[in-house]
Design a protein around this motif. Structure first.
Motif, PDB file in Angstrom:
ATOM      1  N   HIS A   1      -6.316 -16.006   2.475  1.00 55.04           N
ATOM      2  CA  HIS A   1      -5.546 -16.153   0.739  1.00 55.04           C
ATOM      3  C   HIS A   1      -4.217 -16.309   1.533  1.00 55.04           C
ATOM      4  CE1 HIS A   1      -8.808 -13.629  -1.566  1.00 55.04           C
ATOM      5  NE2 HIS A   1      -8.409 -12.854  -0.547  1.00 55.04           N
ATOM      6  N   HIS A   2      -3.527 -16.872   0.871  1.00 53.94           N
ATOM      7  CA  HIS A   2      -1.749 -17.752   0.352  1.00 53.94           C
ATOM      8  C   HIS A   2      -2.014 -17.004  -0.642  1.00 53.94           C
ATOM      9  CE1 HIS A   2      -2.656 -21.631  -1.577  1.00 53.94           C
ATOM     10  NE2 HIS A   2      -2.671 -21.160  -2.693  1.00 53.94           N
ATOM     11  N   THR A   3      -0.716 -16.058  -1.260  1.00 62.97           N
ATOM     12  CA  THR A   3       0.564 -16.043  -1.765  1.00 62.97           C
ATOM     13  C   THR A   3       1.179 -16.776  -2.378  1.00 62.97           C
ATOM     14  OG1 THR A   3       2.900 -15.934  -0.473  1.00 62.97           O
ATOM     15  CG2 THR A   3       1.578 -14.133  -0.429  1.00 62.97           C
ATOM     16  N   ALA A   4       1.159 -17.926  -2.225  1.00 66.19           N
ATOM     17  CA  ALA A   4       1.705 -18.946  -3.717  1.00 66.19           C
ATOM     18  C   ALA A   4       2.804 -19.031  -3.709  1.00 66.19           C
ATOM     19  CB  ALA A   4       0.441 -18.680  -4.699  1.00 66.19           C
ATOM     20  N   GLY A   5       3.412 -18.134  -2.527  1.00 64.79           N
ATOM     21  CA  GLY A   5       4.807 -17.703  -3.022  1.00 64.79           C
ATOM     22  C   GLY A   5       5.246 -17.325  -1.839  1.00 64.79           C
ATOM     23  N   GLU A   6       6.640 -17.556  -1.846  1.00 69.93           N
ATOM     24  CA  GLU A   6       7.422 -17.187  -0.391  1.00 69.93           C
ATOM     25  C   GLU A   6       8.759 -16.274  -0.484  1.00 69.93           C
ATOM     26  OE1 GLU A   6       8.350 -20.331   2.311  1.00 69.93           O
ATOM     27  OE2 GLU A   6       6.225 -21.423   1.350  1.00 69.93           O
ATOM     28  N   GLY A   7       9.185 -15.363   0.220  1.00 68.19           N
ATOM     29  CA  GLY A   7      10.682 -14.955   0.374  1.00 68.19           C
ATOM     30  C   GLY A   7      10.709 -13.051   0.381  1.00 68.19           C
ATOM     31  N   SER A   8      10.937 -12.171   0.506  1.00 69.11           N
ATOM     32  CA  SER A   8      11.284 -11.388   1.388  1.00 69.11           C
ATOM     33  C   SER A   8      10.391 -10.415  -0.541  1.00 69.11           C
ATOM     34  CB  SER A   8      12.629 -10.808   0.471  1.00 69.11           C
ATOM     35  OG  SER A   8      13.421 -10.895  -0.474  1.00 69.11           O
ATOM     36  N   GLY A   9       9.643  -9.322  -0.437  1.00 65.17           N
ATOM     37  CA  GLY A   9       9.268  -8.237  -1.358  1.00 65.17           C
ATOM     38  C   GLY A   9       8.011  -8.558  -1.410  1.00 65.17           C
ATOM     39  N   LEU A  10       7.180  -9.854  -0.527  1.00 64.43           N
ATOM     40  CA  LEU A  10       5.978  -9.489  -0.901  1.00 64.43           C
ATOM     41  C   LEU A  10       5.257  -9.002  -0.208  1.00 64.43           C
ATOM     42  CD1 LEU A  10       4.863 -13.953  -0.047  1.00 64.43           C
ATOM     43  CD2 LEU A  10       5.282 -12.929  -1.827  1.00 64.43           C
ATOM     44  N   ALA A  11       5.478  -8.061   0.859  1.00 66.87           N
ATOM     45  CA  ALA A  11       4.403  -7.117   0.862  1.00 66.87           C
ATOM     46  C   ALA A  11       4.809  -6.280   0.218  1.00 66.87           C
ATOM     47  CB  ALA A  11       5.558  -6.665   2.599  1.00 66.87           C
ATOM     48  N   ASP A  12       5.559  -5.760  -0.512  1.00 67.60           N
ATOM     49  CA  ASP A  12       6.027  -4.951  -1.674  1.00 67.60           C
ATOM     50  C   ASP A  12       4.988  -5.182  -2.585  1.00 67.60           C
ATOM     51  OD1 ASP A  12       7.689  -2.993  -0.453  1.00 67.60           O
ATOM     52  OD2 ASP A  12       9.382  -3.734  -0.671  1.00 67.60           O
ATOM     53  N   TRP A  13       4.871  -6.160  -3.208  1.00 64.07           N
ATOM     54  CA  TRP A  13       4.254  -7.014  -4.712  1.00 64.07           C
ATOM     55  C   TRP A  13       2.791  -6.311  -3.909  1.00 64.07           C
ATOM     56  CZ3 TRP A  13       1.492 -11.347  -3.247  1.00 64.07           C
ATOM     57  CH2 TRP A  13       0.417 -11.854  -4.829  1.00 64.07           C
ATOM     58  N   CYS A  14       1.821  -7.363  -2.617  1.00 60.90           N
ATOM     59  CA  CYS A  14       0.550  -7.064  -2.066  1.00 60.90           C
ATOM     60  C   CYS A  14       0.253  -5.420  -2.349  1.00 60.90           C
ATOM     61  CB  CYS A  14       0.485  -7.609   0.057  1.00 60.90           C
ATOM     62  SG  CYS A  14       0.868  -9.466  -0.323  1.00 60.90           S
ATOM     63  N   TYR A  15       1.226  -4.686  -2.063  1.00 58.10           N
ATOM     64  CA  TYR A  15       0.908  -3.036  -2.182  1.00 58.10           C
ATOM     65  C   TYR A  15       0.534  -2.652  -3.716  1.00 58.10           C
ATOM     66  CZ  TYR A  15       0.989   2.068  -0.899  1.00 58.10           C
ATOM     67  OH  TYR A  15       1.408   3.199  -0.862  1.00 58.10           O
ATOM     68  N   ASN A  16       1.811  -3.111  -4.348  1.00 59.45           N
ATOM     69  CA  ASN A  16       1.903  -2.541  -5.807  1.00 59.45           C
ATOM     70  C   ASN A  16       1.284  -3.175  -6.648  1.00 59.45           C
ATOM     71  OD1 ASN A  16       3.292  -0.404  -4.828  1.00 59.45           O
ATOM     72  ND2 ASN A  16       5.391  -2.006  -5.145  1.00 59.45           N
TER      73      ASN A  16
ATOM     74  N   ASN B   1       0.673  -5.083  -9.989  1.00 54.08           N
ATOM     75  CA  ASN B   1       0.541  -5.219 -11.511  1.00 54.08           C
ATOM     76  C   ASN B   1      -0.043  -4.335 -12.033  1.00 54.08           C
ATOM     77  OD1 ASN B   1      -0.227  -7.391 -12.507  1.00 54.08           O
ATOM     78  ND2 ASN B   1       1.162  -9.028 -11.519  1.00 54.08           N
ATOM     79  N   SER B   2       1.176  -4.528 -13.460  1.00 49.34           N
ATOM     80  CA  SER B   2      -0.277  -3.536 -15.047  1.00 49.34           C
ATOM     81  C   SER B   2      -1.300  -4.429 -15.084  1.00 49.34           C
ATOM     82  CB  SER B   2       1.164  -3.455 -16.095  1.00 49.34           C
ATOM     83  OG  SER B   2       1.313  -4.738 -15.888  1.00 49.34           O
ATOM     84  N   ASP B   3      -0.612  -5.515 -15.002  1.00 45.33           N
ATOM     85  CA  ASP B   3      -2.211  -6.649 -15.492  1.00 45.33           C
ATOM     86  C   ASP B   3      -3.412  -6.103 -13.704  1.00 45.33           C
ATOM     87  OD1 ASP B   3      -2.099  -6.849 -17.664  1.00 45.33           O
ATOM     88  OD2 ASP B   3      -0.612  -8.696 -16.721  1.00 45.33           O
ATOM     89  N   LEU B   4      -2.922  -6.476 -12.687  1.00 45.01           N
ATOM     90  CA  LEU B   4      -3.856  -6.176 -11.383  1.00 45.01           C
ATOM     91  C   LEU B   4      -3.359  -5.771 -10.403  1.00 45.01           C
ATOM     92  CD1 LEU B   4      -6.315  -7.900 -10.204  1.00 45.01           C
ATOM     93  CD2 LEU B   4      -4.432  -9.032  -9.229  1.00 45.01           C
ATOM     94  N   PRO B   5      -3.185  -3.750 -10.496  1.00 46.37           N
ATOM     95  CA  PRO B   5      -3.114  -2.840  -9.665  1.00 46.37           C
ATOM     96  C   PRO B   5      -3.369  -3.369  -8.210  1.00 46.37           C
ATOM     97  CG  PRO B   5      -3.766  -2.128 -11.505  1.00 46.37           C
ATOM     98  CD  PRO B   5      -4.265  -2.821 -11.077  1.00 46.37           C
ATOM     99  N   GLY B   6      -2.510  -3.116  -7.603  1.00 41.95           N
ATOM    100  CA  GLY B   6      -2.730  -3.283  -5.799  1.00 41.95           C
ATOM    101  C   GLY B   6      -3.250  -1.993  -5.408  1.00 41.95           C
ATOM    102  N   PRO B   7      -3.846  -2.044  -3.676  1.00 43.69           N
ATOM    103  CA  PRO B   7      -3.342  -3.167  -3.166  1.00 43.69           C
ATOM    104  C   PRO B   7      -4.216  -4.914  -3.488  1.00 43.69           C
ATOM    105  CG  PRO B   7      -5.016  -2.189  -2.556  1.00 43.69           C
ATOM    106  CD  PRO B   7      -5.117  -1.412  -3.188  1.00 43.69           C
ATOM    107  N   LEU B   8      -3.433  -5.673  -3.315  1.00 44.64           N
ATOM    108  CA  LEU B   8      -3.559  -7.385  -3.595  1.00 44.64           C
ATOM    109  C   LEU B   8      -4.643  -7.736  -2.423  1.00 44.64           C
ATOM    110  CD1 LEU B   8      -1.072  -7.704  -6.080  1.00 44.64           C
ATOM    111  CD2 LEU B   8      -2.408  -6.762  -6.347  1.00 44.64           C
ATOM    112  N   CYS B   9      -4.393  -6.062  -1.245  1.00 44.63           N
ATOM    113  CA  CYS B   9      -5.407  -6.854  -0.031  1.00 44.63           C
ATOM    114  C   CYS B   9      -5.473  -5.393   0.531  1.00 44.63           C
ATOM    115  CB  CYS B   9      -4.791  -8.573   0.616  1.00 44.63           C
ATOM    116  SG  CYS B   9      -2.933  -7.842   1.103  1.00 44.63           S
TER     117      CYS B   9
END
Length: 293
Positions: free
Chosen positions: A48-63, A65-73
């Motif tokens: 996959h690609h993240t469709a975005g770049e920058g800090s915090g992406l690792a945490d985003w993949c881990y956590n 969100n409320s609609d799609l809980p982690g892990p996301l990969c």
């Protein structure tokens, strides 16, 4: 059928494949969605690609969100080439996938068809790696990132005894993600296949003495011949066959017969008989040397 790799096995496989810049996120070994859906047996590994770049992406993949809980990969790969281990078990990454796309990776087909309607639970049967990239046209994958991506997928395939055709992109599994990721997946699979043809410790800059002995002309002839064989296989009525080490002799024999019927097509390379003989001897010498090593 393949039981999912364990956390310890995965770390060992990555390090054996030359992936050294690894961050183990806290709790990743037990971080999964196993309580809400099936996990395993596994048959594929997705990019996959993240469709975005920058800090915090690792945490985003881990956590998530409320609609799609982690892990996301299972793994997140930064543009720097640093790999974050995110989850171990079922992850919310693939979603529903097309049956024909799944059957292509299940059967390790060299051709990945345009995906049909979403029917199956991709999260139950596939690993997933998110790679930091905006997904915008022309946005590159840094060399270090691409190299690690190839190593990660080679490690998955090598552990399970899969070919590179067990790798698929999100865009190849569903019509919902037509650009995910925006890389040439056929070339990516060829790069993984090249790694799998060597030991896990191999690096792309490595070469054998036999390979160094080949002249540029001989390398070109070998490349042209390989391309001709690929054209022959593309026109076969029997799909190209991949040996899986299970004694499938009749299937192998049928495949060899089909190749034999198509060998006439090698004339398309423009090789003279003398050139063909010389090239065949060179390849035979290389194979013999490696068998004796």
């Amino acid at each position: 059928m393949a039981a999912p790799i364990t956390a310890d096995q995965w770390v060992a496989a990555l390090r054996a494949e030359g992936v050294t810049d690894i961050v183990e996120m806290p709790g990743w070994r037990t971080h999964n969605r196993n309580g809400v859906g099936a996990w395993g047996d596994v048959h594929a590994t997705m990019v996959h690609h993240t469709a975005g770049e920058g800090s915090g992406l690792a945490d985003w993949c881990y956590n998530g969100n409320s609609d799609l809980p982690g892990p996301l990969c299972h793994d997140f790969l930064a543009r720097t080439g640093r790999l974050y281990l995110v989850g171990n078990g079922r992850a919310n990454h693939a979603g529903k996938v097309a049956r024909n796309a799944y059957e292509a990776v299940l059967n390790e087909q060299s051709v990945h068809p345009a995906p049909g309607p979403d029917e199956l639970d991709g999260n139950a049967v596939s690993y997933g790696m998110e790679c930091e990239n905006s997904g915008e046209a022309g946005r590159d994958w840094p060399k270090a990132q691409y190299d690690v991506a190839v190593r990660v997928q080679a490690a998955r395939c090598r552990f399970h005894g899969w070919s590179a055709n067990s790798i698929w992109a999100h865009k190849e599994s569903t019509t919902r993600k037509p650009l995910d990721p925006r890389i040439d997946m056929d070339q990516f699979r060829r790069d993984v296949a090249e790694r799998l043809a060597h030991s896990a410790s191999w690096n792309p800059t490595d070469s054998t003495p036999e390979e160094e002995d080949m002249t540029p002309e001989e390398r070109k002839l070998l490349t042209d011949t390989a391309a001709a064989v690929k054209r022959i296989e593309a026109g076969m009525t029997v799909k190209p066959w991949t040996y899986k080490g299970k004694g499938e002799t009749r299937d192998a024999y049928a495949h060899l017969l089909d190749i034999g019927r198509g060998v006439k097509g090698l004339s398309a390379t423009g090789l003279t008989p003398a050139q063909s003989d010389a090239l065949a001897k060179k390849v035979a010498d290389i194979i013999a040397a490696r068998l004796q090593a």
